[in-house]
Design a protein around this motif. Structure first.
Motif, PDB file in Angstrom:
ATOM      1  N   VAL A 363     -15.797  31.939  41.342  1.00 46.27           N
ATOM      2  CA  VAL A 363     -15.385  30.914  42.300  1.00 46.27           C
ATOM      3  C   VAL A 363     -14.118  31.368  43.027  1.00 46.27           C
ATOM      4  N   TYR A 364     -14.052  31.005  44.305  1.00 47.81           N
ATOM      5  CA  TYR A 364     -12.911  31.293  45.170  1.00 47.81           C
ATOM      6  C   TYR A 364     -12.332  29.961  45.629  1.00 47.81           C
ATOM      7  N   GLN A 365     -11.005  29.838  45.567  1.00 48.85           N
ATOM      8  CA  GLN A 365     -10.341  28.571  45.838  1.00 48.85           C
ATOM      9  C   GLN A 365      -9.663  28.555  47.205  1.00 48.85           C
ATOM     10  N   ASP A 366      -9.452  27.359  47.711  1.00 48.81           N
ATOM     11  CA  ASP A 366      -8.637  27.110  48.898  1.00 48.81           C
ATOM     12  C   ASP A 366      -7.220  26.843  48.400  1.00 48.81           C
ATOM     13  N   HIS A 367      -6.347  27.830  48.494  1.00 46.56           N
ATOM     14  CA  HIS A 367      -5.013  27.710  47.904  1.00 46.56           C
ATOM     15  C   HIS A 367      -4.055  26.885  48.751  1.00 46.56           C
ATOM     16  N   GLN A 368      -4.516  26.433  49.906  1.00 45.36           N
ATOM     17  CA  GLN A 368      -3.682  25.574  50.749  1.00 45.36           C
ATOM     18  C   GLN A 368      -3.932  24.096  50.484  1.00 45.36           C
ATOM     19  N   SER A 369      -4.813  23.810  49.547  1.00 45.86           N
ATOM     20  CA  SER A 369      -5.127  22.410  49.235  1.00 45.86           C
ATOM     21  C   SER A 369      -5.395  22.281  47.743  1.00 45.86           C
ATOM     22  N   ARG A 370      -4.889  21.231  47.131  1.00 42.55           N
ATOM     23  CA  ARG A 370      -5.092  21.012  45.698  1.00 42.55           C
ATOM     24  C   ARG A 370      -6.436  20.363  45.411  1.00 42.55           C
ATOM     25  N   GLN A 371      -6.991  19.657  46.405  1.00 43.37           N
ATOM     26  CA  GLN A 371      -8.256  18.958  46.161  1.00 43.37           C
ATOM     27  C   GLN A 371      -9.092  18.947  47.431  1.00 43.37           C
ATOM     28  N   LEU A 372     -10.347  19.347  47.277  1.00 39.77           N
ATOM     29  CA  LEU A 372     -11.296  19.328  48.380  1.00 39.77           C
ATOM     30  C   LEU A 372     -12.398  18.313  48.072  1.00 39.77           C
ATOM     31  N   GLY A 373     -13.136  17.973  49.084  1.00 39.14           N
ATOM     32  CA  GLY A 373     -14.265  17.059  48.905  1.00 39.14           C
ATOM     33  C   GLY A 373     -15.412  17.475  49.791  1.00 39.14           C
ATOM     34  N   GLY A 374     -16.618  17.128  49.390  1.00 41.83           N
ATOM     35  CA  GLY A 374     -17.778  17.488  50.192  1.00 41.83           C
ATOM     36  C   GLY A 374     -19.055  16.989  49.558  1.00 41.83           C
ATOM     37  N   ARG A 375     -20.174  17.441  50.139  1.00 41.23           N
ATOM     38  CA  ARG A 375     -21.469  16.965  49.640  1.00 41.23           C
ATOM     39  C   ARG A 375     -22.568  17.929  50.071  1.00 41.23           C
ATOM     40  N   ILE A 376     -23.732  17.776  49.445  1.00 40.32           N
ATOM     41  CA  ILE A 376     -24.933  18.496  49.866  1.00 40.32           C
ATOM     42  C   ILE A 376     -25.574  17.706  51.004  1.00 40.32           C
ATOM     43  N   VAL A 377     -25.781  18.367  52.122  1.00 39.35           N
ATOM     44  CA  VAL A 377     -26.415  17.735  53.278  1.00 39.35           C
ATOM     45  C   VAL A 377     -27.930  17.866  53.214  1.00 39.35           C
ATOM     46  N   ARG A 378     -28.390  19.030  52.719  1.00 37.96           N
ATOM     47  CA  ARG A 378     -29.836  19.295  52.687  1.00 37.96           C
ATOM     48  C   ARG A 378     -30.133  20.288  51.582  1.00 37.96           C
ATOM     49  N   ASN A 379     -31.200  20.038  50.815  1.00 36.41           N
ATOM     50  CA  ASN A 379     -31.640  20.952  49.768  1.00 36.41           C
ATOM     51  C   ASN A 379     -33.152  20.866  49.662  1.00 36.41           C
ATOM     52  N   THR A 380     -33.848  21.697  50.430  1.00 35.21           N
ATOM     53  CA  THR A 380     -35.319  21.649  50.407  1.00 35.21           C
ATOM     54  C   THR A 380     -35.872  22.215  49.104  1.00 35.21           C
ATOM     55  N   LEU A 381     -35.093  23.070  48.405  1.00 34.31           N
ATOM     56  CA  LEU A 381     -35.569  23.631  47.139  1.00 34.31           C
ATOM     57  C   LEU A 381     -35.697  22.543  46.082  1.00 34.31           C
ATOM     58  N   ALA A 382     -34.788  21.583  46.083  1.00 32.99           N
ATOM     59  CA  ALA A 382     -34.833  20.499  45.099  1.00 32.99           C
ATOM     60  C   ALA A 382     -35.966  19.528  45.390  1.00 32.99           C
ATOM     61  N   ARG A 383     -36.357  19.408  46.652  1.00 33.61           N
ATOM     62  CA  ARG A 383     -37.375  18.417  47.023  1.00 33.61           C
ATOM     63  C   ARG A 383     -38.793  18.947  46.899  1.00 33.61           C
ATOM     64  N   GLN A 384     -38.951  20.267  46.962  1.00 28.54           N
ATOM     65  CA  GLN A 384     -40.307  20.805  46.975  1.00 28.54           C
ATOM     66  C   GLN A 384     -40.763  21.177  45.571  1.00 28.54           C
ATOM     67  N   PRO A 385     -42.075  21.103  45.309  1.00 31.41           N
ATOM     68  CA  PRO A 385     -42.588  21.541  44.000  1.00 31.41           C
ATOM     69  C   PRO A 385     -42.465  23.053  43.870  1.00 31.41           C
ATOM     70  N   PRO A 386     -42.499  23.574  42.637  1.00 27.11           N
ATOM     71  CA  PRO A 386     -42.438  25.031  42.457  1.00 27.11           C
ATOM     72  C   PRO A 386     -43.531  25.717  43.261  1.00 27.11           C
ATOM     73  N   ALA A 387     -43.218  26.881  43.808  1.00 25.62           N
ATOM     74  CA  ALA A 387     -44.178  27.618  44.626  1.00 25.62           C
ATOM     75  C   ALA A 387     -45.417  27.959  43.814  1.00 25.62           C
ATOM     76  N   THR A 388     -46.554  27.803  44.430  1.00 23.25           N
ATOM     77  CA  THR A 388     -47.822  28.059  43.764  1.00 23.25           C
ATOM     78  C   THR A 388     -48.154  29.546  43.780  1.00 23.25           C
ATOM     79  N   LEU A 389     -48.590  30.049  42.647  1.00 28.21           N
ATOM     80  CA  LEU A 389     -49.115  31.397  42.576  1.00 28.21           C
ATOM     81  C   LEU A 389     -50.587  31.353  42.963  1.00 28.21           C
ATOM     82  N   ILE A 390     -50.969  32.168  43.914  1.00 29.95           N
ATOM     83  CA  ILE A 390     -52.370  32.246  44.335  1.00 29.95           C
ATOM     84  C   ILE A 390     -53.001  33.445  43.635  1.00 29.95           C
TER      85      ILE A 390
END
Length: 614
Positions: A363-390
């Motif tokens: 991990v790499y830190q932002d040394h100019q701030s003691r606390q950051l905040g944020g969120r996940i905007v989009r994650n298609t990997l979490a929403r989709q089923p595991p890829a099918t093997l054909i």
């Protein structure tokens, strides 16, 4: 083939990137490298893979192991041996301000009889090195040298802590060769050409052992997991992961689904170890149980693998020095900054007993701030089923009684993950786009009653693009493309039955990485590494499961290896090798480079361009 030893180290020892007798290809910033001296006619390990580039400064050295012999005596069936424990103290005289940190390891095994062994080096729970050893033969001792660029891990070496090397090498009347290892860390002070390394601020172990150990995963749902609490100003995060196939999974690229196992068993070089579970294996990373990234599994082949004489004198790609794949978890920085504990996990889809897994979180830190905040905007990997093997097949009973036809496995998978983080500089959006492709196409023919011909054409490819924007304007990013082809051909003629056969075995391995990146100052960088290895041998079925022994059988090994690396720092590396009858017969270096000489800039990463940091 590796002797079963430890549920955590089934496959054996440490490795190297270029054998000791192959000479040195180090590089200072302004100088071309000196030509390496390969020993024509030698049966000792020879590899074309590049070593770590070096700055011109004089390093401080810390010795971790000094000619330590791994020679455990006893009952190997217990699958347990004593690791070598050591204590690390930061180097005196050059604390911090390092431009580069390099691990060097030297291995030797006397002439005799011994399996290849899995080796892993750990410090404070962090994996520093992972690979396998070289099998000796009754008349040839082996020695080799390995290096790893650990500059990204520099913060790990600023304080004293405990570590260990795990190398389960059993010595007995039938496997009588010890393995001797020396390991040093080289700390190069920064200079005008190579500034202080932009190392990770913290490196976290996923191993639960305070010294560190690899974790065996038997099934697709088994995981290496650890709950961690992070500083509240994480700006970037990466997971370096290695998944080494063992036991039933060792030759996973030759496996078939269980429904096809008996139909195709006659084609196997080791019919009693023909494997099911299908021919796909991969790596999945999860954060708090949600999919967060994917990684390929490289088809490493150990020096006892497939047919041991294939790998004399040149081992397979990365056989002695596994290079981790770096999964970019930066979109999740906002989640890691919430002050709560989070569980990071690694799984191996397709695992069927078993994979040794090691993972480190940087991990790499932002040394100019003691606390950051944020969120996940989009994650298609979490929403989709595991890829099918054909899986498709054309198997049918041929005119000589065995199954013939094709068995093809294909998969494609893609995802997009976007994270938003409010930093001291403003709002940074990170977008990760991944697309992976896999195919394993197997063909089976029985042209005569006791002749069996099998080919495997496999390829794993991926494209990874990471873009960061600040306040809606491009900040930095990189694109990584990786291709890992594998081809295996076996033409087997059975003399009587079982392991009484001869076979013409041919293999080709490849590894290509192209990386392009742009940093926050708009400066562009590109690097390209290409490795190709081809080898063939006449195999004697009676010796395939065992270590190298004296034999009157004519194996007639023929092999070539070509490795090239170029980047926009001006580095240029090209080394080609040729071998015949298990001895080095030719080499060339620097072909096509300026002055026909290999040159590596100290900032370059010829051994692992995919790990180059932003």
């Amino acid at each position: 083939m590796t002797r079963r030893e430890s549920t955590q180290n089934w496959r054996p020892v440490i490795a190297a990137v270029l054998m000791a007798c192959a000479g040195t290809l180090s590089a200072s910033a302004p100088k071309a490298t000196s030509p390496s001296r390969f020993d024509i006619g030698s049966p000792v390990v020879a590899s074309a893979e590049p070593l770590v580039s070096r700055p011109a400064t004089t390093p401080c050295t810390v010795t971790l192991l000094d000619h330590h012999a791994f020679d455990e005596h006893g009952d190997a069936s217990s699958m347990d041996a004593r690791p070598y424990a050591f204590d690390f103290t930061p180097p005196k005289g050059c604390r911090g301000s390092w431009g580069k940190v390099v691990l060097e390891a030297d291995f030797s095994v006397p002439a005799g009889r011994q399996f290849d062994r899995t080796v892993a080096l750990w410090l404070g729970g962090i994996n520093l090195y992972f690979g396998t050893t070289i099998e000796p033969s009754p008349d040839v001792a082996q020695h080799w040298h390995v290096e790893r660029d650990l500059t990204d891990y520099a913060s790990l070496f600023t304080h004293a802590q405990a570590g260990q090397m795990i190398l389960n090498n059993w010595v007995s009347p039938t496997t009588n060769s010890p393995i001797v290892v020396s390991v040093q860390l080289k700390f190069y002070p920064a200079d005008a050409h190579l500034p202080v390394a932009g190392a990770a601020d913290h490196v976290y172990a996923l191993s639960s052992d305070p010294r560190g150990e690899q974790t065996p995963l038997d099934t697709p749902n088994a995981s290496l997991s650890r709950k961690l609490t992070f500083p509240r100003n994480v700006e970037r995060a990466y997971l370096d992961v290695i998944a080494q196939s063992q036991a039933h999974d060792e030759r996973w690229y030759t496996c078939v689904d269980k429904a096809y196992l008996e139909q195709t068993r006659a084609y196997s070089l080791e019919g009693f170890e023909a494997c099911d579970g299908g021919s796909f294996r991969g790596v999945e990373v999860l954060l708090d149980g949600q999919p967060a990234g994917l990684a390929p599994v490289y088809p490493w082949i150990f020096t006892g693998g497939i047919a041991p004489h294939l790998w004399l004198p040149t081992p397979g790609i990365q056989t002695v020095n596994f290079i981790p794949f770096r999964v970019d978890l930066t979109p999740f920085a906002g989640l890691l900054d919430d002050g709560k504990p989070h569980t990071v996990s690694v799984r191996v889809p397709g695992a069927d007993h078993f994979f040794n897994v090691a993972a480190n979180l940087l991990v790499y830190q932002d040394h100019q701030s003691r606390q950051l905040g944020g969120r996940i905007v989009r994650n298609t990997l979490a929403r989709q089923p595991p890829a099918t093997l054909i899986v498709r097949d054309t198997l049918h009973t041929g005119s000589h009684g065995a199954s013939e036809g094709t068995l093809n496995t294909d998969q494609t998978q893609s995802y997009v993950i976007v994270g938003r983080l409010h930093t001291s500089r403003g709002t940074i959006d990170t977008t990760v786009r991944y697309r992976g492709g896999f195919h394993n196409h197997q063909t089976f023919r029985q042209p005569a009653a006791k002749r069996y011909v099998e080919t495997i054409d496999q390829s794993t490819s991926l494209s990874l693009t990471v873009e960061r924007s600040l306040g809606g304007h491009p900040l930095d990013g990189y694109t990584l493309r990786q291709d890992d082809p594998l081809y295996l051909s076996v033409d087997k003629s059975v003399v009587t039955k079982g392991q009484d056969f001869t076979a013409l075995v041919a293999m080709r391995q490849g590894h290509r990485i192209d990386r392009q990146q742009t940093n926050a100052r708009g400066m562009a960088y590109h690097a390209s590494l290409q490795e190709n290895l081809s080898t063939r041998v006449q195999a004697d079925g009676k010796t395939i499961p065992d270590p190298l022994d004296r034999s009157d059988f004519a194996h007639h090994e023929q092999g070539t290896e070509q490795v090239s690396f170029v980047d926009s720092f001006g580095s240029c590396y090209r080394t080609d090798l040729a071998s015949s009858d298990e001895r080095l017969t030719g080499f060339s270096q620097g072909k096509g480079c300026p002055g026909q000489v290999n040159h590596l800039d100290s900032r370059s990463r010829p051994d692992s361009p995919s790990l180059a940091p932003l």
